[in-house]
Write a protein that holds these residues in place. Structure first.
Motif, PDB file in Angstrom:
ATOM      1  N   ASP A 499      51.882   4.546 -16.365  1.00 40.93           N
ATOM      2  CA  ASP A 499      52.224   5.355 -17.332  1.00 40.93           C
ATOM      3  C   ASP A 499      53.664   5.163 -17.940  1.00 40.93           C
ATOM      4  OD1 ASP A 499      49.907   6.566 -17.780  1.00 40.93           O
ATOM      5  OD2 ASP A 499      50.514   8.660 -17.176  1.00 40.93           O
ATOM      6  N   LYS A 500      54.788   5.373 -16.933  1.00 36.88           N
ATOM      7  CA  LYS A 500      55.951   5.077 -17.200  1.00 36.88           C
ATOM      8  C   LYS A 500      56.425   3.502 -17.650  1.00 36.88           C
ATOM      9  CE  LYS A 500      57.634   8.837 -15.585  1.00 36.88           C
ATOM     10  NZ  LYS A 500      58.449   9.900 -16.487  1.00 36.88           N
ATOM     11  N   MET A 501      55.609   2.477 -17.150  1.00 33.79           N
ATOM     12  CA  MET A 501      55.821   1.222 -17.856  1.00 33.79           C
ATOM     13  C   MET A 501      55.080   1.062 -18.894  1.00 33.79           C
ATOM     14  SD  MET A 501      57.956  -0.328 -15.829  1.00 33.79           S
ATOM     15  CE  MET A 501      58.574   1.568 -15.643  1.00 33.79           C
ATOM     16  N   GLN A 502      54.285   1.843 -19.398  1.00 31.61           N
ATOM     17  CA  GLN A 502      53.563   1.738 -20.810  1.00 31.61           C
ATOM     18  C   GLN A 502      54.645   2.509 -21.700  1.00 31.61           C
ATOM     19  OE1 GLN A 502      51.254   0.177 -22.275  1.00 31.61           O
ATOM     20  NE2 GLN A 502      51.448   1.000 -24.267  1.00 31.61           N
ATOM     21  N   GLY A 509      59.497  -1.808 -28.192  1.00 37.76           N
ATOM     22  CA  GLY A 509      58.937  -2.075 -29.634  1.00 37.76           C
ATOM     23  C   GLY A 509      57.872  -3.160 -29.310  1.00 37.76           C
ATOM     24  N   GLU A 510      57.101  -3.120 -28.073  1.00 42.39           N
ATOM     25  CA  GLU A 510      55.911  -3.954 -27.944  1.00 42.39           C
ATOM     26  C   GLU A 510      54.959  -3.392 -28.323  1.00 42.39           C
ATOM     27  OE1 GLU A 510      56.334  -6.963 -27.055  1.00 42.39           O
ATOM     28  OE2 GLU A 510      58.574  -6.840 -26.515  1.00 42.39           O
ATOM     29  N   ASP A 511      53.948  -4.202 -28.801  1.00 45.76           N
ATOM     30  CA  ASP A 511      52.465  -3.666 -29.291  1.00 45.76           C
ATOM     31  C   ASP A 511      51.386  -3.504 -28.193  1.00 45.76           C
ATOM     32  OD1 ASP A 511      53.381  -3.382 -32.184  1.00 45.76           O
ATOM     33  OD2 ASP A 511      52.906  -5.621 -32.388  1.00 45.76           O
ATOM     34  N   GLY A 512      50.389  -2.957 -28.266  1.00 44.40           N
ATOM     35  CA  GLY A 512      49.376  -2.975 -27.205  1.00 44.40           C
ATOM     36  C   GLY A 512      49.666  -2.290 -26.130  1.00 44.40           C
TER      37      GLY A 512
END
Length: 690
Positions: A499-502, A509-512
């Motif tokens: 969760d924290k790394m998402q 600013g990364e997608d997905g």
């Protein structure tokens, strides 16, 4: 199955030992499930095709006994706990691809099919054996319906296990002085015909299997006494109604022993996953019949089932043998065993209700000691790990570097990745991969923390805040490097803190989903722009810890005042106070104590001694010289994790030869689990202990 490093071309299946549908979950139970989730996520990050499966163990006498006490059917009782487990695991980000249970149709059909195959291959036979019987209740007494004395060590034991003594699996008829749990009256033995699995016919296979088995050293070494000794056949039926019926039993009086159908749920759960997503996504037969890489992650109390009985069943029925077994140590609480009867536990729901994020506990369980070592939980230790490592190291680096990037460049400045940082990220990836292939989630999890630690040192050393006016190009280079490190941390730390790394991934600013990318994403250029970051981790204050400790103490005291602890503490009490040896009456003089030369040493290397189940050979630096010491810690510690650990040794003990290996000194350790004595501060090797 291959023995190549991961990732391989084979489909992998990661399983966790099935939780017994018989009680609530506490954080001690979560260690193997968190470990399994981290390991399966890590394999996927490496690019390994992986299914992560488990299920609830619904059968057996404890479920039947407790259901009877509640006045409900065993199925109703077990399903209630199954549904709670199924809801609890996702709350700790334990993301099974399939979570089934042993009473469902898939497992029932597979179990009966495998038993029929074992029969047709000549591995099952009938034999008359003595079975405990309660004449007052007019009932046979399988497994935990009977208690008595262990024939091997003399301890009080249940009918299928010496749970309070040597820990051995007990066959029907073995327990001495049998007593009926139903009535409390003495039981008697009567002859009864049962089915046996001829494990002894597969002894040569098992001896070869254990030599190629990978995983933790306790799983590799503990079963050797069984496999290399006189291997006993295994009674696989029981006299009871609750369970999977023995196939084609016309009389319908026998069910299969719970340890037959329980591990088959690993296959059934994988099959259910394939039926849901399709064989193009994951083919269960390619994994279980055509040589997939099977990794079992379990508690050390069920090693023998997974390294003796289970591989023998798989071999006899024509299925793929396990590649690896990872067996965890236990969790203690403030230095004592968890006790469900005394309410001395941190319950899974309680942890979440206190408002703590699941990723904090996942980090604590994954990296606090080697996987096979016992780990102590206390709120104070938890606070220390969170504040010093997650907040002070990981969180501090991520927030300060990204905030500086946002305020000065509104994102990632244009620059090439420096050779120094590229090399350090590559090193972190190698550490991550090595941890997975060494079956060390601690090592793989710490790879990202060590990278963040480097990031803190890098930004502090280069001081970009001083360069923005004097040398803006160099400042941009440093900050670009730091954002790249942050992205690499997100990729490598995702298995531990998903969760924290998402959240970090999105702040970058990364997608997905970061869970969907591989290790190569650590080198992909970061997004050119991102918003102002938020701190990912918060400190736990001292007042909060005091409050939690008070709650725990009050709860334990309230339970103890209601009733004394039951002798049959169903969960653990691994290190209850009553197990402690009394203090010796004989005293020694101060002069006698001074004769002992106790020194601080640093372990340089540790390896098992071939042919010895318990002994390890250590090379220890004691300042003035290096010593070779033999210690009985082979099954209790991950030897690959010991290099660099400070220990205390008796330096003036006379030399001895153990298993053909000279030992020049004695390692000091506490208790049967060999908790190594070490130093609080950084005493140098050779320092005298006084």
């Amino acid at each position: 199955m291959s023995h190549e490093d991961f990732p391989t071309q084979n489909p992998a299946v990661v399983t966790c030992g099935l939780p017994y549908a018989n009680g609530d979950l506490h954080i001690g139970h979560l260690r193997t499930y968190v470990g399994g989730d981290i390991y399966s996520r890590s394999l996927r990050t490496l690019g390994q095709e992986t299914a992560f499966v488990s299920g609830s163990d619904m059968h057996g006498t404890p479920v039947a006994v407790n259901a009877e006490e509640e006045g409900v059917t065993p199925e109703e009782f077990a399903l209630r706990h199954h549904e709670k487990y199924e809801a609890t695991f996702p709350r700790f980000n334990i993301d099974f691809d399939n979570y089934g249970h042993t009473h469902d149709e898939t497992n029932t059909e597979l179990t009966q099919e495998i038993v029929r195959t074992l029969e047709s291959e000549g591995y099952v036979y009938e034999k008359e054996i003595p079975v405990a019987y309660d004449p007052d209740a007019d009932q046979w007494l399988p497994d935990r319906y009977v208690e008595g004395t262990c024939p091997y060590c003399g301890a009080h034991a249940r009918g299928d296990e010496c749970d309070e003594g040597c820990g051995r699996h007990l066959e029907p008829g073995e327990i001495e002085n049998p007593t009926s749990v139903r009535t409390g009256n003495p039981a008697e033995y009567r002859e009864r015909e049962h089915k046996f699995f001829a494990v002894s016919d597969l002894q040569e296979y098992l001896q070869e299997f254990i030599d190629r088995l990978e995983g933790t050293s306790n799983a590799q070494n503990q079963p050797r006494e069984w496999i290399e000794g006189e291997l006993q056949d295994w009674c696989i039926t029981r006299d009871m109604d609750w369970g999977i019926d023995y196939p084609d039993d016309d009389e319908g009086e026998l069910v299969l022993y719970v340890w037959v159908d329980a591990p088959i749920e690993y296959i059934a759960s994988t099959k259910q996953y394939t039926e849901r997503v399709g064989a193009d996504t994951f083919d269960w037969e390619a994994a279980w019949r055509d040589g997939g890489d099977i990794v079992h992650i379990i508690g050390r109390d069920i090693i023998q089932h997974h390294t003796v009985f289970w591989p023998a069943m798989l071999k006899g029925a024509g299925y793929t043998e396990p590649r690896a077994v990872m067996a965890s140590g236990f969790i203690t609480l403030n230095g004592k065993g968890f006790s469900t009867s005394r309410n001395r536990a941190v319950w899974a729901d309680e942890y979440l209700d206190e408002g703590f994020h699941p990723d904090l506990l996942r980090y604590y369980l994954a990296t606090n000691g080697g996987f096979q070592q016992d780990v102590d939980f206390s709120w104070s230790k938890f606070q220390e790990r969170v504040n010093n490592e997650l907040v002070g190291t990981v969180g501090n680096f991520l927030y300060r570097s990204m905030l500086f990037a946002y305020r000065n460049f509104e994102g990632t400045p244009e620059a090439d990745l420096s050779a120094e940082v590229r090399d350090r990220i590559e090193e972190a990836i190698e550490e991550f991969e090595a941890g997975i292939n060494d079956y060390s989630i601690r090592k793989s999890g710490n790879a990202a923390v060590r990278l963040a630690q480097f990031g803190n040192e890098y930004i502090q050393r280069n001081e970009p805040w001083k360069l923005t006016d004097e040398d803006p190009e160099t400042a941009a280079q440093v900050i670009h490097d730091c954002v790249q490190i942050a992205k690499a941390v997100a990729v490598l730390f995702q298995p531990v803190a998903p969760d924290k790394m998402q959240a970090l991934w999105e702040q970058l600013g990364e997608d997905g989903a970061v869970a969907d990318v591989g290790v190569d994403a650590a080198f992909e250029a970061p997004a050119a722009s991102f918003d102002e970051p938020e701190a990912l981790f918060e400190k736990i204050e001292d007042e909060r810890v005091e409050e939690l400790n008070e709650k725990l103490a009050e709860r334990v005291a309230a339970t103890e005042s209601e009733s004394d602890e039951s002798e049959e503490d169903a969960d653990d009490d691994m290190e209850a106070d009553s197990d402690l040896e009394p203090i010796a009456d004989d005293r020694i003089s101060f002069e006698e104590f001074q004769d002992l030369d106790l020194r601080v040493g640093e372990i340089l290397d540790a390896e098992g001694i071939d042919g010895a189940d318990k002994l390890a050979k250590l090379t220890v630096d004691i300042g003035v010289e290096e010593r070779q010491i033999v210690a009985g810690i082979k099954q209790l510690h991950d030897l690959s994790e010991l290099a660099g650990k400070k220990v205390v040794i008796v330096a003036n003990l006379e030399k001895a030869e153990l298993f053909g290996t000279e030992s020049n000194g004695m390692l000091l350790a506490a208790g049967e689990q060999a908790d190594l004595l070490t130093t609080y501060e950084d005493a140098v090797p050779g320092t005298k202990v006084q």
